[in-house]
Design a protein around this motif. Structure first.
Motif, PDB file in Angstrom:
ATOM      1  N   SER A 162       0.811  -1.218   0.000  1.00  0.00           N
ATOM      2  CA  SER A 162       0.000   0.000   0.000  1.00  0.00           C
ATOM      3  C   SER A 162       0.842   1.264   0.000  1.00  0.00           C
ATOM      4  N   SER A 163       2.134   1.134   0.291  1.00  0.00           N
ATOM      5  CA  SER A 163       3.038   2.275   0.169  1.00  0.00           C
ATOM      6  C   SER A 163       4.457   1.773  -0.084  1.00  0.00           C
ATOM      7  N   VAL A 164       5.263   2.618  -0.691  1.00  0.00           N
ATOM      8  CA  VAL A 164       6.673   2.304  -0.939  1.00  0.00           C
ATOM      9  C   VAL A 164       7.510   3.509  -0.568  1.00  0.00           C
ATOM     10  N   ASP A 165       8.793   3.293  -0.388  1.00  0.00           N
ATOM     11  CA  ASP A 165       9.693   4.387  -0.048  1.00  0.00           C
ATOM     12  C   ASP A 165       9.974   5.250  -1.265  1.00  0.00           C
ATOM     13  N   PHE A 166       9.952   6.541  -1.053  1.00  0.00           N
ATOM     14  CA  PHE A 166      10.273   7.525  -2.080  1.00  0.00           C
ATOM     15  C   PHE A 166      11.537   8.249  -1.658  1.00  0.00           C
ATOM     16  N   PHE A 277      -2.905  21.060  -1.792  1.00  0.00           N
ATOM     17  CA  PHE A 277      -3.543  20.762  -3.078  1.00  0.00           C
ATOM     18  C   PHE A 277      -2.591  20.798  -4.257  1.00  0.00           C
ATOM     19  N   HIS A 278      -1.309  21.076  -4.017  1.00  0.00           N
ATOM     20  CA  HIS A 278      -0.377  21.155  -5.149  1.00  0.00           C
ATOM     21  C   HIS A 278       1.023  20.771  -4.691  1.00  0.00           C
ATOM     22  N   VAL A 279       1.726  20.048  -5.563  1.00  0.00           N
ATOM     23  CA  VAL A 279       3.137  19.785  -5.389  1.00  0.00           C
ATOM     24  C   VAL A 279       3.786  19.971  -6.756  1.00  0.00           C
ATOM     25  N   ASP A 280       5.048  20.344  -6.773  1.00  0.00           N
ATOM     26  CA  ASP A 280       5.714  20.575  -8.049  1.00  0.00           C
ATOM     27  C   ASP A 280       5.617  19.336  -8.933  1.00  0.00           C
ATOM     28  N   GLY A 281       5.352  19.567 -10.220  1.00  0.00           N
ATOM     29  CA  GLY A 281       5.183  18.462 -11.149  1.00  0.00           C
ATOM     30  C   GLY A 281       6.383  17.540 -11.215  1.00  0.00           C
ATOM     31  N   SER A 282       7.583  18.087 -11.040  1.00  0.00           N
ATOM     32  CA  SER A 282       8.777  17.249 -11.105  1.00  0.00           C
ATOM     33  C   SER A 282       8.822  16.258  -9.953  1.00  0.00           C
ATOM     34  N   VAL A 283       8.263  16.636  -8.806  1.00  0.00           N
ATOM     35  CA  VAL A 283       8.198  15.719  -7.664  1.00  0.00           C
ATOM     36  C   VAL A 283       7.224  14.585  -7.966  1.00  0.00           C
ATOM     37  N   ALA A 284       6.046  14.943  -8.487  1.00  0.00           N
ATOM     38  CA  ALA A 284       5.060  13.919  -8.846  1.00  0.00           C
ATOM     39  C   ALA A 284       5.600  12.986  -9.927  1.00  0.00           C
ATOM     40  N   ALA A 285       6.390  13.535 -10.854  1.00  0.00           N
ATOM     41  CA  ALA A 285       6.983  12.703 -11.902  1.00  0.00           C
ATOM     42  C   ALA A 285       7.966  11.703 -11.309  1.00  0.00           C
ATOM     43  N   ARG A 286       8.708  12.116 -10.294  1.00  0.00           N
ATOM     44  CA  ARG A 286       9.638  11.187  -9.650  1.00  0.00           C
ATOM     45  C   ARG A 286       8.903  10.127  -8.829  1.00  0.00           C
ATOM     46  N   VAL A 287       7.745  10.498  -8.276  1.00  0.00           N
ATOM     47  CA  VAL A 287       6.901   9.498  -7.628  1.00  0.00           C
ATOM     48  C   VAL A 287       6.495   8.433  -8.644  1.00  0.00           C
ATOM     49  N   SER A 288       6.068   8.893  -9.817  1.00  0.00           N
ATOM     50  CA  SER A 288       5.688   7.968 -10.884  1.00  0.00           C
ATOM     51  C   SER A 288       6.840   7.034 -11.229  1.00  0.00           C
ATOM     52  N   ALA A 289       8.028   7.577 -11.426  1.00  0.00           N
ATOM     53  CA  ALA A 289       9.180   6.756 -11.801  1.00  0.00           C
ATOM     54  C   ALA A 289       9.515   5.736 -10.719  1.00  0.00           C
ATOM     55  N   THR A 290       9.382   6.152  -9.468  1.00  0.00           N
ATOM     56  CA  THR A 290       9.657   5.234  -8.359  1.00  0.00           C
ATOM     57  C   THR A 290       8.737   4.021  -8.410  1.00  0.00           C
ATOM     58  N   VAL A 291       7.451   4.260  -8.634  1.00  0.00           N
ATOM     59  CA  VAL A 291       6.491   3.158  -8.627  1.00  0.00           C
ATOM     60  C   VAL A 291       6.594   2.330  -9.909  1.00  0.00           C
ATOM     61  N   VAL A 292       6.907   2.966 -11.031  1.00  0.00           N
ATOM     62  CA  VAL A 292       7.140   2.203 -12.259  1.00  0.00           C
ATOM     63  C   VAL A 292       8.276   1.206 -12.045  1.00  0.00           C
ATOM     64  N   GLU A 293       9.298   1.624 -11.334  1.00  0.00           N
ATOM     65  CA  GLU A 293      10.418   0.707 -11.061  1.00  0.00           C
ATOM     66  C   GLU A 293       9.939  -0.513 -10.280  1.00  0.00           C
ATOM     67  N   HIS A 294       9.047  -0.301  -9.323  1.00  0.00           N
ATOM     68  CA  HIS A 294       8.500  -1.426  -8.559  1.00  0.00           C
ATOM     69  C   HIS A 294       7.677  -2.344  -9.448  1.00  0.00           C
ATOM     70  N   VAL A 295       6.919  -1.759 -10.367  1.00  0.00           N
ATOM     71  CA  VAL A 295       6.111  -2.563 -11.278  1.00  0.00           C
ATOM     72  C   VAL A 295       6.996  -3.419 -12.181  1.00  0.00           C
ATOM     73  N   LEU A 296       8.018  -2.801 -12.752  1.00  0.00           N
ATOM     74  CA  LEU A 296       8.883  -3.529 -13.684  1.00  0.00           C
ATOM     75  C   LEU A 296       9.691  -4.608 -12.985  1.00  0.00           C
ATOM     76  N   ALA A 297       9.960  -4.414 -11.704  1.00  0.00           N
ATOM     77  CA  ALA A 297      10.703  -5.430 -10.964  1.00  0.00           C
ATOM     78  C   ALA A 297       9.933  -6.742 -10.876  1.00  0.00           C
ATOM     79  N   LYS A 298       8.611  -6.680 -11.054  1.00  0.00           N
ATOM     80  CA  LYS A 298       7.776  -7.879 -10.969  1.00  0.00           C
ATOM     81  C   LYS A 298       7.340  -8.380 -12.357  1.00  0.00           C
ATOM     82  N   LEU A 299       7.719  -7.653 -13.408  1.00  0.00           N
ATOM     83  CA  LEU A 299       7.277  -8.025 -14.747  1.00  0.00           C
ATOM     84  C   LEU A 299       8.258  -8.996 -15.415  1.00  0.00           C
TER      85      LEU A 299
END
Length: 299
Positions: A162-166, A277-299
């Motif tokens: 339900s959560s991962v380290d960022f 209600f707002h965080v810099d887009g670059s931070v949200a993009a790094r959140v995305s990359a972090t979770v994509v890495e977790h997804v690919l680790a299981k693919l």
């Protein structure tokens, strides 16, 4: 009228493949983002990269965390998303292992927070309206009301914690427990500046980010404070809102390509009093990359 032969089209595809130095016998994972800012955390860790401009889109092929990937900066919107997904399918064929929409998203559900990661496994067009003819809200006539992510990627999404380290910007990933050691929210308690992770190092400790899995809405218009309640009423299951994912999901569903979206929440569509209600887009993009890495680790 000028007609282009199929052989000519296939020749153009092969030229692009050669430009990208793609081995046609190897599997490739596509990571598609709308903007360069969203692609940046992926490109920063891309090795052996080759880049080309293709129909107004930037395509980069290389190795990312040990996987052969093609990172496409598609441009914003449904048409750009659909065209990139179609081209990727035509270029890579059955060697296209997975297609992932990544980057940022607006938080639509009232219980979503900025920096949450939303993994989309169902997709709707929130502006499509043929209800006068008996179709469901968001359903384009002749098409399903909901497009689903690939079964394999959906299973992976459901298996994530339900959560991962960022890792905060500037941190070395070696300071965390690494991919696959995702921390449950309750297990992350006590991992603060006073904890062992940051003691004496002068660096911030990893921050847990929540992972939400479910429906995503896409359209050609932003969901604003004036439209958010109506959108929530029509699509009560939707966690996030973006301008690309449903179109890419449609193409991939029809082509039989495994698809999923993994995005970080940068803004809330309808924040309540006291909410960030707002965080810099670059931070949200790094959140995305972090979770994509977790997804690919299981693919």
């Amino acid at each position: 009228m000028i007609f282009t032969s199929r052989a000519s089209i296939e020749g153009q595809h092969m030229d692009i493949l050669r430009t990208l130095q793609v081995e046609t016998h190897g599997e490739t994972i596509v990571i598609a983002t709308a903007m360069e800012m969203e692609a940046a955390p992926f490109v920063a860790e891309l090795s052996d990269a080759t880049e080309t401009e293709f129909c107004g889109q930037t395509w980069r092929v290389g190795t990312w965390h040990g996987r052969r990937v093609c990172i496409i900066t598609t441009g914003i919107g449904l048409v750009n998303a659909a065209s990139a997904a179609t081209r990727a399918h035509l270029l890579f064929g059955d060697k296209l292992l997975a297609y992932i929409c990544a980057g940022t998203t607006g938080g639509l559900s009232a219980d979503v927070a900025v920096t949450d990661a939303i993994i989309g496994t169902q997709f709707v067009y929130s502006r499509a309206d043929a209800t006068a003819f008996g179709y469901a809200p968001g359903q384009v006539p002749g098409l399903p009301a909901v497009f689903k992510a690939g079964s394999r990627l959906t299973s992976i999404a459901d298996s994530l914690p339900s959560s991962v380290d960022f890792i905060p910007e500037g941190e070395d990933a070696s300071n965390s427990e690494g991919v696959g050691a995702g921390t449950e929210a309750e297990g992350a308690a006590g991992t603060g500046a006073e904890g062992d992770a940051g003691a004496g190092s002068g660096k911030a400790a990893p921050t847990p980010i929540a992972i939400r899995v479910g429906q995503v809405s896409s359209s050609d218009a932003f969901v604003t404070s004036e439209t958010v309640e109506r959108t929530r009423e029509l699509f009560p299951l939707a966690l996030g809102a973006d301008m690309e994912s449903a179109a890419a999901a449609q193409v991939c569903a029809m082509a039989g390509v495994e698809f999923i979206s993994v995005r970080g929440v940068s803004d809330l569509c309808g924040p309540t009093a006291g909410q960030d209600f707002h965080v810099d887009g670059s931070v949200a993009a790094r959140v995305s990359a972090t979770v994509v890495e977790h997804v690919l680790a299981k693919l």
